[in-house]
Enzyme design. Sequence first.
Site, short mmCIF file in Angstrom:
data_model
loop_
_atom_site.label_atom_id
_atom_site.label_comp_id
_atom_site.label_asym_id
_atom_site.label_seq_id
_atom_site.Cartn_x
_atom_site.Cartn_y
_atom_site.Cartn_z
NE ARG A 80 6.92 0.82 5.16
CZ ARG A 80 5.67 0.39 5.20
NH1 ARG A 80 5.41 -0.89 4.98
NH2 ARG A 80 4.67 1.21 5.43
NE ARG B 74 -2.19 -1.29 2.79
CZ ARG B 74 -2.35 -2.50 2.30
NH1 ARG B 74 -3.25 -2.72 1.40
NH2 ARG B 74 -1.62 -3.51 2.73
CG HIS C 159 3.34 4.31 8.76
ND1 HIS C 159 3.52 5.12 7.63
CD2 HIS C 159 2.89 3.11 8.30
CE1 HIS C 159 3.19 4.42 6.55
NE2 HIS C 159 2.80 3.21 6.93
CE LYS D 3 26.45 -4.74 -5.49
NZ LYS D 3 26.77 -3.75 -6.52
C1 NCD Z 1 1.06 -0.46 8.21
C2 NCD Z 1 2.56 -0.43 8.47
O1 NCD Z 1 3.33 -0.68 7.56
O2 NCD Z 1 2.91 -0.12 9.61
N1 NCD Z 1 0.75 -0.67 6.87
C3 NCD Z 1 0.65 0.39 6.05
O3 NCD Z 1 1.61 1.09 5.80
N2 NCD Z 1 -0.57 0.71 5.59
C4 NCD Z 1 0.34 -1.38 9.09
C5 NCD Z 1 0.76 -2.82 9.13
O4 NCD Z 1 1.69 -3.24 8.44
O5 NCD Z 1 0.14 -3.54 9.91
#
Ligand code: NCD
Length: 306
Positions: free
Chosen positions: A101, A51, A129, A80
């Site tokens: 991420r 997502r 997040h 690497k």
């Molecule tokens: C969430 C995350 O990555 O923290 N997902 C997301 O980005 N929509 C929630 C999850 O992974 O449970």
Amino acid sequence: MRHLMSPLDFSVEELDQLLDLASDIEKHPEKYAHACDGKKLATLFYEPSTRTRLSFEAAMMNLGGNIFGFSSAESSSAAKGESVSDTIRMISCYADICAMRHPKEGAPMVASAVSSIPVINAGDGGHQHPTQTLTDLLTIRSLKGRLDNLTIGLCGDLKFGRTVHSLVRALARYKNITFIFISPEELKIPSYIKEDVLEAQGIPYQESERIEDVMPDLDILYMTRVQQERFFNEADYIRLKDFYILNNKKMKLAKEDMIVMHPLPRVNEISVEVDKDPRAAYFRQVQYGVYVRMALILTLLEVNLC
Ligand code: NCD
């Protein structure tokens, strides 16, 4: 130049402007279709995501921009042994903005310290997040019409769930918010959030193990998945993973205008029968995520459309 590490990087007024921009994008997408012509977004994902990564990519494409990146540490030079700092220095030469991420808490912050382009934290370990929080705020504001005077139940893995940690910090800045934390003993919200964020500001909260007991009080139920990848012990995960399953029977206890949110992916915690309930908002939430990421990219790149 600005980065986004935490939802608190924006003041409440700046957040209002960002959400207003996202709502305008929803109403008039054509106005923004070329706003980022010639610009490039890099998505640097050291941890799996469907997502969030695709939402960023769709957002940049909707703005007329280009995208490139990697979707796992194995497919990047991290395999690497390259450091995050070196990778971002190199990416800064290719892209105008990036979303990162990483499984390690603080990695996007390390990147932002040496980056010459805006860095967006797209999720760092069990920490924060912020773009999911922007998505959640836009969803709440659009569907409930306000960000104050709300009772919100957060249910599931409140220990490791970074979306919950970010959302609580962000909502704590609005008036008359009551938090109800629904979790098994082992997955309770961390005490630093209770003490440093809530108690420090006199914000009311309750903790409950049973969803049924608190359901009638809620304006919003925010469900979360048990975060398998952050468990040290597989047996604990198996014992806790189906602790909560929201179904139509439990939904009968809720207010008629309560909404159910979930950052997704869903595992078992919401039965698919609930998807047909008009109060199920989790797929609409995904759409709001694209609008708000478009607004964020425009804001960080300082693109002003007259
Ligand atoms: C969430 C995350 O990555 O923290 N997902 C997301 O980005 N929509 C929630 C999850 O992974 O449970």
